[in-house]
Write a protein that holds these residues in place. Sequence first.
Motif, PDB file in Angstrom:
ATOM      1  N   VAL A 190       0.840  -1.204   0.000  1.00 29.27           N
ATOM      2  CA  VAL A 190       0.000   0.000   0.000  1.00 29.27           C
ATOM      3  C   VAL A 190       0.875   1.255   0.000  1.00 29.27           C
ATOM      4  N   LYS A 191       1.901   1.256   0.863  1.00 28.78           N
ATOM      5  CA  LYS A 191       2.822   2.401   0.903  1.00 28.78           C
ATOM      6  C   LYS A 191       3.479   2.617  -0.446  1.00 28.78           C
ATOM      7  N   ARG A 192       3.858   1.532  -1.072  1.00 30.76           N
ATOM      8  CA  ARG A 192       4.515   1.628  -2.368  1.00 30.76           C
ATOM      9  C   ARG A 192       3.571   2.190  -3.429  1.00 30.76           C
ATOM     10  N   LEU A 193       2.315   1.787  -3.391  1.00 33.39           N
ATOM     11  CA  LEU A 193       1.341   2.315  -4.346  1.00 33.39           C
ATOM     12  C   LEU A 193       1.240   3.838  -4.236  1.00 33.39           C
ATOM     13  N   PHE A 194       1.171   4.338  -3.003  1.00 30.77           N
ATOM     14  CA  PHE A 194       1.094   5.781  -2.797  1.00 30.77           C
ATOM     15  C   PHE A 194       2.367   6.476  -3.273  1.00 30.77           C
ATOM     16  N   ASN A 195       3.524   5.896  -2.976  1.00 32.32           N
ATOM     17  CA  ASN A 195       4.787   6.517  -3.388  1.00 32.32           C
ATOM     18  C   ASN A 195       4.949   6.528  -4.909  1.00 32.32           C
ATOM     19  N   MET A 196       4.466   5.472  -5.562  1.00 25.68           N
ATOM     20  CA  MET A 196       4.535   5.427  -7.028  1.00 25.68           C
ATOM     21  C   MET A 196       3.671   6.526  -7.635  1.00 25.68           C
ATOM     22  N   ARG A 197       2.507   6.737  -7.032  1.00 24.68           N
ATOM     23  CA  ARG A 197       1.633   7.805  -7.521  1.00 24.68           C
ATOM     24  C   ARG A 197       2.262   9.165  -7.272  1.00 24.68           C
ATOM     25  N   LEU A 198       2.909   9.338  -6.115  1.00 19.59           N
ATOM     26  CA  LEU A 198       3.581  10.605  -5.811  1.00 19.59           C
ATOM     27  C   LEU A 198       4.698  10.900  -6.803  1.00 19.59           C
ATOM     28  N   SER A 199       5.337   9.857  -7.312  1.00 22.58           N
ATOM     29  CA  SER A 199       6.431  10.055  -8.270  1.00 22.58           C
ATOM     30  C   SER A 199       5.933  10.463  -9.650  1.00 22.58           C
ATOM     31  N   GLY A 200       4.602  10.473  -9.821  1.00 19.96           N
ATOM     32  CA  GLY A 200       4.039  10.898 -11.098  1.00 19.96           C
ATOM     33  C   GLY A 200       3.530   9.765 -11.966  1.00 19.96           C
ATOM     34  N   SER A 202       1.115   7.051 -13.547  1.00 15.57           N
ATOM     35  CA  SER A 202      -0.330   6.964 -13.736  1.00 15.57           C
ATOM     36  C   SER A 202      -0.855   5.694 -13.068  1.00 15.57           C
ATOM     37  N   TYR A 203      -2.179   5.635 -12.909  1.00 16.01           N
ATOM     38  CA  TYR A 203      -2.773   4.444 -12.301  1.00 16.01           C
ATOM     39  C   TYR A 203      -2.495   3.203 -13.158  1.00 16.01           C
ATOM     40  N   GLY A 204      -2.575   3.374 -14.473  1.00 18.84           N
ATOM     41  CA  GLY A 204      -2.320   2.244 -15.370  1.00 18.84           C
ATOM     42  C   GLY A 204      -0.891   1.742 -15.279  1.00 18.84           C
ATOM     43  N   LYS A 205       0.046   2.677 -15.160  1.00 20.65           N
ATOM     44  CA  LYS A 205       1.457   2.301 -15.077  1.00 20.65           C
ATOM     45  C   LYS A 205       1.748   1.598 -13.749  1.00 20.65           C
ATOM     46  N   SER A 241      -8.381   1.013 -12.316  1.00 17.37           N
ATOM     47  CA  SER A 241      -9.502   1.330 -11.421  1.00 17.37           C
ATOM     48  C   SER A 241      -9.274   0.756 -10.017  1.00 17.37           C
ATOM     49  N   LEU A 242      -8.660  -0.422  -9.938  1.00 22.70           N
ATOM     50  CA  LEU A 242      -8.353  -1.015  -8.636  1.00 22.70           C
ATOM     51  C   LEU A 242      -7.347  -0.157  -7.883  1.00 22.70           C
ATOM     52  N   VAL A 243      -6.307   0.274  -8.571  1.00 26.27           N
ATOM     53  CA  VAL A 243      -5.295   1.128  -7.936  1.00 26.27           C
ATOM     54  C   VAL A 243      -5.925   2.434  -7.465  1.00 26.27           C
ATOM     55  N   GLU A 300      -4.192  16.192  -4.793  1.00 22.40           N
ATOM     56  CA  GLU A 300      -3.740  17.323  -5.608  1.00 22.40           C
ATOM     57  C   GLU A 300      -3.315  16.870  -6.994  1.00 22.40           C
ATOM     58  N   ILE A 301      -2.610  15.747  -7.047  1.00 18.59           N
ATOM     59  CA  ILE A 301      -2.175  15.216  -8.344  1.00 18.59           C
ATOM     60  C   ILE A 301      -3.387  14.849  -9.196  1.00 18.59           C
ATOM     61  N   ASP A 302      -4.400  14.268  -8.565  1.00 17.94           N
ATOM     62  CA  ASP A 302      -5.604  13.875  -9.311  1.00 17.94           C
ATOM     63  C   ASP A 302      -6.357  15.079  -9.859  1.00 17.94           C
ATOM     64  N   LYS A 303      -6.287  16.202  -9.138  1.00 15.69           N
ATOM     65  CA  LYS A 303      -6.985  17.404  -9.593  1.00 15.69           C
ATOM     66  C   LYS A 303      -6.167  18.213 -10.594  1.00 15.69           C
ATOM     67  N   SER A 304      -4.900  17.862 -10.736  1.00 19.29           N
ATOM     68  CA  SER A 304      -4.015  18.616 -11.620  1.00 19.29           C
ATOM     69  C   SER A 304      -4.501  18.577 -13.060  1.00 19.29           C
TER      70      SER A 304
END
Length: 535
Positions: A190-200, A202-205, A241-243, A300-304
């Motif tokens: 779970v932590k890794r999922l959040f950090n991957m999203r923070l790095s930019g 996408s959900y698909g990636k 969608s799961l991510v 914030e990233i999602d609203k960007s």
Amino acid sequence: MAKQTEYNVGIYLHLSQEDLREGDSLSIKNQKLILTKFVEDKGWTLVSEYVDDVYTGTDFERPGVQKLLADTQSGKINIIVVKDLSRFGRNYIEVGRYIDYIFPMNNIRFIAINDNVDTAERNSAALEMMPIVTLFNEWHSSSTSKKIRAVYEANAKSGNYMGSLAPYGYERSDTPNHTLVIDPETAPVVKRLFNMRLSGMSYGKIAAAMNKESILTPMEYRYDKWGKTNPRFTSGVWSDSLVKTLLHNPVYLGKLVQLRTTTVSHKNHKVINKDPSEWAVVENTHEPIITQEIWDRIQEIDKSRSRGKRTKSGITYPLSGFCCCFDCGHKMRLINDPPSYICGTYAKSGRTVCSTHCIRVSVIEEIVLADIRSMLKLTVNEEKARKVFLERKTGSYAKQLAKDKNKLKAHERRLAELEKLIRSVYEDKVMGRVAESMALSLLGDYQQEKEKLTAEIAILKESCEAKQQAENDVNEFIRRLKKYAGAEKLTRAMTLELLEYVVIDKNPRKRHAEREIHIYYKFLDAPNPNEEYPS
């Protein structure tokens, strides 16, 4: 109803969720004993039994009921025997429809032993009372449903975890309130999922990375832990969608958000979403996996406005989705050989609408990085940087804020004085120390001044709060900016955290002529108001 000569009986056994609280007298086993003895005593043939265990009586889509009705239609059975009317159902309309219309039309005899209901005896008092009995049964179901729902809501609002399964990343404890505890196997994922999203990413990636490493999805992990095969037909792979669902679950902040859905009624079990104001939100119920700061950054990233696109080789450039055309306002489009950004309008409709505004990826990245470095230099003297950034955000901020605060204090002092003066005039009038006409005149003047001051104080408070928010925004920008001190190259995470958008002017006609590049930052500059910029 035609007279029956051959009796083929189907007995129906039903135990609802509500009945579980009534004890053993309503159990499936006891019902079966009563019904089979009744059939034997009558000398009838027991053809089949139909069972619905722990299904609500208000729903006639129960599998046992449906099989029973199908067998009556096929002629397999011609008598239905139940312990009482409530076993058949607790829906007043549906029970009446079957017993009064459908069963007689198909020459089906219906018997409810404890209620003395036998449709072969059409003139019996029990049949006359049947509508009242079925109405009472429905009322009982409604009343029980309300009580159960009230208990469920009370537990949810008290912070008790009401889910039967723990969210991915947690385990459900055996404590009375079923407190969630960290699952050491899945919490790091779970932590890794959040950090991957923070790095930019996408959900698909992110999903693709999970699949590449053969990490089990939450559902597959659950069944694997139980040592069972997943009975549901699923692909067993991570999806975007799961991510996204996982990254938007506030449970990872250490709080429970429950009662987000409900059903239409105790008879209509269609699930509907409740208004957020009706949710049960309880903070600090269990250990968080992520911080509030990480959560806010994900939102914030999602609203960007910048979504970013990957190249064929799977690269997402730092400024992908950030660059906009100065003239038409459209986002710039990425082209290859060499990697460059060109006006999206030009790429779609040609030079008759807009020019290329072409700029190499490497060039614009260096320009933006240089600008970030220049802002970082200002933070060596943080107070000076704060003043510069506040001026950029609000104009002559400092002087106006001090002026507004002083004016607010003066107004509040005068308002307190007016309250005392008004009380004093009332006392003087009552004691006869001042004429009534004079008192009314003074009170009128004071009240008018009071109303004017109250309105001005509200405006000043709003202005001061807005300016205080501006200070908070600037402090947040400085905090984020300093994270990238010493950065040698522009990264996707950096642009997502610092930039709003970048506006690129057309190519200069003369060689070596200056070209305008406008860089807009989060917390300092307003979001792009141009609606032509696609989100």
